[in-house]
Structure formats: structure tokens, C-alpha cells
Design an enzyme around this catalytic site. Sequence first.
Site, PDB file in Angstrom:
ATOM      1  N   GLU A 108       0.857  -1.188   0.000  1.00 51.03           N
ATOM      2  CA  GLU A 108       0.000   0.000   0.000  1.00 51.03           C
ATOM      3  C   GLU A 108       0.892   1.236   0.000  1.00 51.03           C
ATOM      4  O   GLU A 108       1.841   1.323   0.780  1.00 51.03           O
ATOM      5  CB  GLU A 108      -0.915  -0.018   1.225  1.00 51.03           C
ATOM      6  CG  GLU A 108      -1.660   1.280   1.504  1.00 51.03           C
ATOM      7  CD  GLU A 108      -2.608   1.691   0.386  1.00 51.03           C
ATOM      8  OE1 GLU A 108      -2.418   2.811  -0.137  1.00 51.03           O
ATOM      9  OE2 GLU A 108      -3.507   0.905   0.043  1.00 51.03           O
ATOM     10  N   ASP A 158      -6.122  -4.073  -5.948  1.00 46.41           N
ATOM     11  CA  ASP A 158      -7.280  -3.373  -5.384  1.00 46.41           C
ATOM     12  C   ASP A 158      -6.914  -1.891  -5.317  1.00 46.41           C
ATOM     13  O   ASP A 158      -6.667  -1.332  -4.247  1.00 46.41           O
ATOM     14  CB  ASP A 158      -7.593  -3.935  -3.995  1.00 46.41           C
ATOM     15  CG  ASP A 158      -8.809  -3.267  -3.356  1.00 46.41           C
ATOM     16  OD1 ASP A 158      -9.546  -2.568  -4.075  1.00 46.41           O
ATOM     17  OD2 ASP A 158      -9.000  -3.437  -2.141  1.00 46.41           O
ATOM     18  N   THR A 160      -7.175   2.371  -6.738  1.00 46.45           N
ATOM     19  CA  THR A 160      -8.132   3.410  -7.067  1.00 46.45           C
ATOM     20  C   THR A 160      -8.334   3.453  -8.578  1.00 46.45           C
ATOM     21  O   THR A 160      -7.707   2.697  -9.323  1.00 46.45           O
ATOM     22  CB  THR A 160      -7.626   4.773  -6.572  1.00 46.45           C
ATOM     23  OG1 THR A 160      -6.351   5.043  -7.190  1.00 46.45           O
ATOM     24  CG2 THR A 160      -7.460   4.790  -5.063  1.00 46.45           C
TER      25      THR A 160
END
Length: 286
Positions: A108, A158, A160
Site C-alpha cells: 500500500e 485493489d 483506485t
Amino acid sequence: MIDKKIWHEKLHRHIGQYFLIDKMLYKEKNKYHDIKIFYNTVMGKIMTIDDIVQTTEKDEFIYHEMLTHVPIFSHGFIKDVLIIGGGDGGVLREICKHKNVNNITMVEIDMSIINLCKKYFPSHSNGAYDDSRLQLIIDDGLNFIKNTNKKFDLIISDCTDPVGSGKSLFFSDFYLNCQKNLKKNGIFVAQNGTSFFQKNEIISTYKNLTKYFHDTTFYQATIPTYYGGTMMFAWGSDNIELRLIDLKKLKSRIKKTKLIFNYYNPQIHISSFYLPQYIINTLDKS
């Protein structure tokens, strides 16, 4: 003048949706994202990034169950998983339900997303960040996948929408490196927008994925939050048999896990790969 208590999504230029802000909970712009979290009576807590809805309390289960369980049950023997993005923790939560998974790597770019979602959306991760199988890495997804030596059975993007920091995860270079870092019979899946209003993204993804995977397609789920209704998930693998799993075998795999779902089931799994004709026509012409 627009009522300040109404939030308008800015994903599409000429059409969109709005939410009534019953209570603003958080608002900040950092070097990666413009983040807002607010409460809405119908959808519960809502998080937006760069003025695009990312997740809601009410219907997150649909998105996270479909992005996770479709590839896991199609494969049947997933041991090593890579999540790129997914800071809200929903995909991680669903993966952690599978006891046969040995290792979960999550990359992330923005630690603040993880911290905010732990605070405002605790049921998304539901304690999954404490799972001993997880290795959390704070890095750009493309940078990680280009430089890692690890191999995975499943890679889930996953991310944006293709704006801002998420744009690089829709380019050919990203898909190439994902394919290189999959084990034999590995699967790549990714969110790919709503089919009716984001056809160009579907075409672009399809063209890029077909360069690197023998079996490239999309599957779908109906998710109210995402304007346009039908969310598309990209699928890439070198083994077409994984996608063509029969219903009997699928039911057997699911039954052994004793997992309970709110949206996903064997019939939904199989039918999700049957695409509307206008999408088939679009892909045939691309």
C-alpha cells in the site's frame, strides 16, 4: 449555489452521483490523496479519494468478496497472495478467512489510508492486520512488482481509479511485471471500473492483458455504490481451465471451507463471467 452538505462525485465529467453528508468525519489532502470520510444515513460511513467513492460500510462486502473468492476458489490451491493497494483492509479480511493460504504480502502506497480505515472502518479489516501470515509493505505498487523476487499464486490489484497515484497500475508495464511474478497456474485480478461508463478503461486493460496472459477476460458484480451499477473485474491467467471450473467442483471446494458469504456463492461465481453483449461487442472490436 450547491449545498455544502451535499458531496458530488467527480469521476465522470457529464454525469454522476451525490451523497448527503450527515456528518463530516475526516478531511485532508496529503501528497498522495485528497481524502474525505463522512457519514450518510443510507450507506453508513463513506470514504472518498480524489472525489471518487472508494468504499462504504453498507455494500463493501460485495466488492471484497468478489475480488477475493472468485480467483481463490477458481484456483483451489492458493498459498501465496499479493495484494496491491487495498488499504481499507476488506480484501485482506476475506483472504484471511482461507486457512490454506500461507503467506499474504500487501503493498500500500499510503499508510494513512490503513490507519484511517482501522479507525473509521474497523469492520473492513476486522482484525486482519494482526494476522501472522501478513507482510505489510509501504511502497508504490509498480515499484514493488518490478523489483521483487517473490512469486505468487494470486495477485489482486485493489487500486483506485486510473487517476493520481493509481494511474500506473493500469499501464502495460504493470501487467507485464505481474505476469512475471506469478507462479505456474497463477491468477491476476483487478478492479476495472463500471462497464457502462468506463468502456475505454476496459478496452485498454483488455489490450494490455492479452499481451501477457493466454486467458484474459472480465467478470462482474452489481455494487450500488459505484455509479453505473455493474463493476468489472479484470482476469488474467495462462490456464483457461481455472476460469472454466464446473459448478460441482466449485461447490465441493466451497463446502470444504465452511465459509459463509453475504454475496458470493457458486452460482454467482459461474454467472459472473457471462458478460453483457455490449461488452462482448466492445472487446471483439478492440
